[in-house]
Design a protein around this motif. Structure first.
Motif, mmCIF file in Angstrom:
data_model
loop_
_atom_site.group_PDB
_atom_site.id
_atom_site.type_symbol
_atom_site.label_atom_id
_atom_site.label_comp_id
_atom_site.label_asym_id
_atom_site.label_seq_id
_atom_site.Cartn_x
_atom_site.Cartn_y
_atom_site.Cartn_z
ATOM 1 N N GLU A 118 39.111 45.580 32.680
ATOM 2 C CA GLU A 118 37.844 45.404 33.137
ATOM 3 C C GLU A 118 37.146 44.854 32.120
ATOM 4 O O GLU A 118 36.230 43.965 32.470
ATOM 5 N N GLU A 119 37.263 45.314 30.744
ATOM 6 C CA GLU A 119 36.667 44.615 29.865
ATOM 7 C C GLU A 119 37.019 43.089 29.504
ATOM 8 O O GLU A 119 36.150 42.299 29.239
ATOM 9 N N GLU A 172 47.769 47.497 21.845
ATOM 10 C CA GLU A 172 46.865 48.165 22.788
ATOM 11 C C GLU A 172 47.806 48.670 23.885
ATOM 12 O O GLU A 172 47.446 49.441 24.785
ATOM 13 N N GLU A 176 36.834 49.278 41.661
ATOM 14 C CA GLU A 176 36.323 50.364 42.376
ATOM 15 C C GLU A 176 37.790 51.035 42.759
ATOM 16 O O GLU A 176 38.569 50.593 43.347
ATOM 17 N N ILE A 177 37.988 52.435 41.984
ATOM 18 C CA ILE A 177 38.892 53.124 42.298
ATOM 19 C C ILE A 177 39.213 53.720 43.509
ATOM 20 O O ILE A 177 37.927 54.457 44.099
ATOM 21 N N ARG A 215 34.318 45.042 37.497
ATOM 22 C CA ARG A 215 34.365 46.580 37.634
ATOM 23 C C ARG A 215 35.333 46.621 38.591
ATOM 24 O O ARG A 215 35.065 46.191 39.767
ATOM 25 N N ALA A 235 43.204 50.418 33.144
ATOM 26 C CA ALA A 235 42.320 49.838 33.956
ATOM 27 C C ALA A 235 41.007 49.340 33.156
ATOM 28 O O ALA A 235 40.640 48.359 33.518
ATOM 29 N N ARG A 236 40.350 50.334 32.296
ATOM 30 C CA ARG A 236 39.105 49.862 31.698
ATOM 31 C C ARG A 236 39.309 48.843 30.624
ATOM 32 O O ARG A 236 38.582 47.943 30.630
ATOM 33 N N LEU A 237 40.601 48.590 29.987
ATOM 34 C CA LEU A 237 40.563 47.573 29.151
ATOM 35 C C LEU A 237 40.731 46.151 29.968
ATOM 36 O O LEU A 237 40.356 45.152 29.595
#
Length: 183
Positions: free
Chosen positions: A5-6, A180, A13-14, A11, A1-3
């Motif tokens: 988001e980048e 990745e 919301e989990i 962002r 999820a972070r990748l």
């Protein structure tokens, strides 16, 4: 999820739910827009759109250590099988193992615990999830007794009401190279 988001400059919301069934219900009620890891099923396609699969996990049969046999799919009709409610694998097992009886529980952790404590005999689960929960829950009396042809092909799912979201998520996934993805 972070990748993701980048890549998308957003962002997420989990939202965490107690069970997979709760996630499905909350999505139907409009409280969840994206599932980061989902198997495509006909039922889910009624209200979700799916990216191309980004990872695959092979299914294994997990039993208690005292089981001495190597097991195959057809053997499961002789066992008390437990599974996670709402998982696509439950339907697949019912279609492919005549006479199978499956008890469903809210989570994979609950299912593995049931096998460990002897209230069920076997679970069909991805090797990755089995390894994670066996270690995290210290279920050292469990082992893999067989591999199956069933493969979880995980995609990102998004609500059908916003088709552009699916397209955006697919483009973000496409921008992630092989190294990745493996990481």
């Amino acid at each position: 999820a972070r990748l993701l988001e980048e890549r998308l400059g957003v962002r997420f919301e989990i939202v965490r739910e107690a069970s997979h069934a709760d996630v499905i219900e909350r999505t139907r009620q409009g409280g969840v827009d994206v599932w980061m890891a989902a198997v495509t099923t006909a039922e889910r396609e009624e209200f979700m759109l799916f990216t191309e699969p980004y990872v695959e996990f092979r299914a294994v049969i997990v039993v208690r250590q005292e089981e001495t046999e190597s097991l195959e799919l057809s053997d499961l009709s002789r066992y008390r099988v437990v599974g996670t409610k709402g998982y696509a694998s439950i339907d697949w097992l019912r279609e492919n193992v005549p006479g199978i009886e499956i008890t469903t529980v809210p989570s994979t952790a609950d299912a593995l615990t049931a096998v460990s404590f002897g209230t069920a005999d076997a679970i069909v689960v991805s090797e990755a999830l089995a390894s994670h929960y066996i270690g995290a829950l210290n279920l050292n009396n469990l082992k893999v007794a067989g591999q199956l042809d069933y493969v979880w092909r995980l995609s990102i799912a998004s609500v059908k009401e916003v088709p552009a979201l699916n397209s955006i998520l697919q483009k973000a996934l496409d921008s992630i190279d092989v190294e990745e993805r493996e990481a």
